[in-house]
Scaffold this active site. Structure first.
Site, mmCIF file in Angstrom:
data_model
loop_
_atom_site.group_PDB
_atom_site.id
_atom_site.type_symbol
_atom_site.label_atom_id
_atom_site.label_comp_id
_atom_site.label_asym_id
_atom_site.label_seq_id
_atom_site.Cartn_x
_atom_site.Cartn_y
_atom_site.Cartn_z
ATOM 1 N N THR A 16 -4.569 10.323 -3.033
ATOM 2 C CA THR A 16 -4.442 10.421 -1.581
ATOM 3 C C THR A 16 -3.382 11.442 -1.184
ATOM 4 O O THR A 16 -3.581 12.250 -0.259
ATOM 5 C CB THR A 16 -4.095 9.047 -0.983
ATOM 6 O OG1 THR A 16 -5.127 8.118 -1.319
ATOM 7 C CG2 THR A 16 -3.966 9.130 0.522
ATOM 8 N N GLU B 97 0.819 -1.219 0.000
ATOM 9 C CA GLU B 97 0.000 0.000 0.000
ATOM 10 C C GLU B 97 0.852 1.268 0.000
ATOM 11 O O GLU B 97 0.476 2.301 -0.556
ATOM 12 C CB GLU B 97 -0.917 -0.027 1.230
ATOM 13 C CG GLU B 97 -1.665 1.250 1.517
ATOM 14 C CD GLU B 97 -2.979 1.353 0.762
ATOM 15 O OE1 GLU B 97 -3.780 2.212 1.126
ATOM 16 O OE2 GLU B 97 -3.173 0.590 -0.186
#
Length: 326
Positions: A201, A148
């Site tokens: 993000t 991630e």
């Protein structure tokens, strides 16, 4: 399908069990933050997810094969979240096993519903299965976190933990990783609208102030505690009252078209609560039961029909199992 024995054993994993040569998995999308729980809370949803097939190969390397062709999906395993996550697992086992990885990306990158987390979680669960399950699901979260990091630029588990484990996951701490898994109340439904725009993000984090007033922090702590209590006791009223974000949502909502009207409409339609999913642009709402969830979904649809944007709406129960082996 051919089976053979494997002797890997790591941290209490299984040894001497039969293993398969190919595994197909469904890796669910996820909602992180869940309103008041910025960076510490997430949940898995059944409504959308990636599908992945892993096969062992004899080339001693990881080969990424996108199936439905997102143009920007990296095929270099050192730049792909699934490849990096698998490599972290292999490094811990001191294994040079190679894998072919086929990825059907049903979650659009930058959607706010855990696209990269789904790929990382699905990859490590499938690889673990092919290697004879040397790790528990909880242990796999750490490898998925490493994958991630490629997408988000930081190690965090509020998407990968629920994608791997299912249900709600509270990330109490990282040194060592301490994940508290919470089974969802049986009638809790989640409705997610995904406007077809992309919000990175990293860019979304740049909007956030590094400082929070003590007054806001106290309100936020109260909501996190209330939400946890509501989930454990299936108190839907308390869940709804606690689903308020006084810190992040006010700063990020400017990135999401029609956010204020959308939130007002779903609350009037009977939603328990509503907030931004992850860093956006997706927005989620909780409902008590399928009938109420359908009404909330219709309210979302009415608002976004007036825009010029494409969008998708997902109605599902909170997933209670995380990545599923198909």
């Amino acid at each position: 399908m051919e089976r053979k024995s494997v002797n890997y054993c790591k941290n209490g994993g299984k040894s001497g069990v039969n293993m398969v040569e190919e595994v197909k998995v469904f890796a669910p999308g996820s909602v992180s933050n869940v309103g008041c729980g910025f960076d510490i809370l997430g949940l898995a949803i059944d409504g959308v997810g990636d599908e992945m097939i892993l096969r062992k190969n004899d080339e001693n390397r990881i080969i990424i094969r996108p199936v439905n062709g997102y143009e920007n999906l990296p095929t270099d395993p050192k730049k792909n979240v699934a490849g990096v996550a698998i490599q972290a697992l292999l490094d811990d086992l001191a294994s040079n096993q190679g894998f072919d990885v086929e990825i059907v990306k049903n979650i659009k990158p930058g959607s706010g519903i855990g696209s990269s987390a789904a790929s990382a979680a699905g990859a490590v669960v499938a690889a673990n299965e092919l290697l004879g399950n040397p790790y528990s699901r909880m242990q796999l979260v750490e490898f998925a976190m490493i994958g991630e990091e490629v997408a988000s630029g930081d190690i965090h588990a509020d998407n990968v933990a629920p994608a791997t484990l299912g249900g709600f996951c509270l990330i109490r701490g990282y040194n060592p990783l301490d994940v508290i898994h919470i089974n969802p109340p049986k009638d809790l439904w989640c409705v997610v609208i995904h406007p077809q725009i992309e919000i990175k993000t990293k860019e979304s984090r740049e909007l956030l102030s590094p400082e929070v007033s003590l007054k806001k922090a106290i309100r936020q702590w109260g909501n996190v505690a209330g939400l946890m209590s509501g989930l454990y006791t299936s108190d839907y009223g308390l869940i709804g009252r606690s689903l308020e974000d006084h810190i992040v949502e006010p700063q990020r909502k400017v990135l999401i078209p029609e956010f204020d009207e959308l939130k007002l409409s779903v609350m009037e339609a009977g939603a328990l609560g509503c907030s931004i999913s992850g860093s956006g642009p997706s927005v989620f709402a909780f409902a008590n039961g399928k009938e109420s969830a359908d009404v909330v979904a219709n309210a979302m649809d009415v608002v976004f029909k007036r825009t010029q944007l494409d969008y998708k709406i997902y109605v599902s129960k909170v997933s209670d199992g995380g990545v599923k082996i198909l």
